[in-house]
Motif scaffolding. Structure first.
Motif, PDB file in Angstrom:
ATOM      1  N   THR A  44       0.662  -1.109  -0.145  1.00 37.36           N
ATOM      2  CA  THR A  44       0.019  -0.060  -0.016  1.00 37.36           C
ATOM      3  C   THR A  44       0.764   1.267   0.150  1.00 37.36           C
ATOM      4  N   GLN A  45       2.220   1.083   0.387  1.00 35.21           N
ATOM      5  CA  GLN A  45       3.161   2.140   0.308  1.00 35.21           C
ATOM      6  C   GLN A  45       4.270   1.613  -0.100  1.00 35.21           C
ATOM      7  N   PRO A  46       5.088   2.014  -1.209  1.00 35.98           N
ATOM      8  CA  PRO A  46       5.945   1.505  -1.646  1.00 35.98           C
ATOM      9  C   PRO A  46       7.370   1.785  -0.682  1.00 35.98           C
ATOM     10  N   PRO A  47       8.510   1.197  -0.958  1.00 35.94           N
ATOM     11  CA  PRO A  47       9.716   1.510  -0.123  1.00 35.94           C
ATOM     12  C   PRO A  47      10.010   3.148  -0.379  1.00 35.94           C
ATOM     13  N   GLN A  48      10.225   4.002   0.563  1.00 34.15           N
ATOM     14  CA  GLN A  48      10.541   5.367   0.652  1.00 34.15           C
ATOM     15  C   GLN A  48      11.451   5.701   1.799  1.00 34.15           C
ATOM     16  N   ASP A  49      11.995   6.877   1.680  1.00 35.64           N
ATOM     17  CA  ASP A  49      12.601   7.315   2.914  1.00 35.64           C
ATOM     18  C   ASP A  49      11.588   7.953   3.815  1.00 35.64           C
ATOM     19  N   GLY A  50      11.656   7.513   5.153  1.00 39.05           N
ATOM     20  CA  GLY A  50      10.818   7.950   6.184  1.00 39.05           C
ATOM     21  C   GLY A  50      11.544   8.652   7.349  1.00 39.05           C
ATOM     22  N   PRO A  51      11.048   9.110   8.254  1.00 42.32           N
ATOM     23  CA  PRO A  51      11.639   9.500   9.615  1.00 42.32           C
ATOM     24  C   PRO A  51      12.464   8.487  10.188  1.00 42.32           C
ATOM     25  N   GLY A  53      14.279   5.955   8.384  1.00 47.99           N
ATOM     26  CA  GLY A  53      14.940   5.314   7.272  1.00 47.99           C
ATOM     27  C   GLY A  53      14.101   4.594   5.932  1.00 47.99           C
ATOM     28  N   ARG A  54      14.292   4.031   5.355  1.00 46.48           N
ATOM     29  CA  ARG A  54      13.686   3.310   4.352  1.00 46.48           C
ATOM     30  C   ARG A  54      12.513   2.511   4.958  1.00 46.48           C
ATOM     31  N   MET A  55      11.358   2.681   4.372  1.00 44.46           N
ATOM     32  CA  MET A  55       9.990   1.854   5.069  1.00 44.46           C
ATOM     33  C   MET A  55       8.849   1.885   3.958  1.00 44.46           C
ATOM     34  N   PHE A  56       8.193   0.697   4.123  1.00 45.75           N
ATOM     35  CA  PHE A  56       7.030   0.397   3.194  1.00 45.75           C
ATOM     36  C   PHE A  56       6.094  -0.222   3.972  1.00 45.75           C
ATOM     37  N   SER A  57       4.688  -0.145   3.536  1.00 44.46           N
ATOM     38  CA  SER A  57       3.450  -0.685   4.174  1.00 44.46           C
ATOM     39  C   SER A  57       2.823  -1.788   3.200  1.00 44.46           C
ATOM     40  N   VAL A  58       2.125  -2.619   3.997  1.00 41.41           N
ATOM     41  CA  VAL A  58       1.564  -3.518   3.066  1.00 41.41           C
ATOM     42  C   VAL A  58      -0.120  -3.769   3.903  1.00 41.41           C
ATOM     43  N   GLN A  59      -0.862  -4.382   3.106  1.00 39.23           N
ATOM     44  CA  GLN A  59      -2.125  -4.517   3.759  1.00 39.23           C
ATOM     45  C   GLN A  59      -2.403  -6.263   4.183  1.00 39.23           C
ATOM     46  N   THR A  60      -2.798  -6.652   5.280  1.00 40.40           N
ATOM     47  CA  THR A  60      -3.179  -8.020   5.440  1.00 40.40           C
ATOM     48  C   THR A  60      -4.454  -8.333   4.718  1.00 40.40           C
ATOM     49  N   PRO A  61      -4.518  -9.534   4.463  1.00 39.13           N
ATOM     50  CA  PRO A  61      -5.753 -10.122   3.864  1.00 39.13           C
ATOM     51  C   PRO A  61      -7.200  -9.616   4.547  1.00 39.13           C
ATOM     52  N   ASP A  62      -6.977  -9.154   5.950  1.00 42.05           N
ATOM     53  CA  ASP A  62      -8.119  -8.840   6.513  1.00 42.05           C
ATOM     54  C   ASP A  62      -8.227  -7.218   6.678  1.00 42.05           C
TER      55      ASP A  62
END
Length: 73
Positions: A44-51, A53-62
């Motif tokens: 849901t959020q591709p890898p990017q620089d954040g506060p 360091g590198r971070m990303f987000s995914v969504q679980t099936p639920d």
């Protein structure tokens, strides 16, 4: 890391788990992103620089959001 907060404006207010964030510290966020996307994770959020360091987000099936960031030294 578990954070309980007000749901963000773009988040469904009535969705189960709204306002809860779960963050995982991983040794290498980019490498972990490659592994879990190869396994079919919905990013849901591709890898990017954040506060933190590198971070990303995914969504679980639920529908829950999980964020991954690098371990702090």
């Amino acid at each position: 890391i578990l954070a309980v907060r007000q749901p963000l404006p773009h988040e469904p207010q009535d969705q189960f788990g709204a306002g809860a964030s779960v963050w995982f510290a991983v040794p290498d966020a980019d490498a972990y992103h490659a592994q879990i996307t190869a396994a079919g994770a919905q990013v849901t959020q591709p890898p990017q620089d954040g506060p933190f360091g590198r971070m990303f987000s995914v969504q679980t099936p639920d529908g829950h959001a999980l964020t991954f960031r690098p371990m702090q030294a």
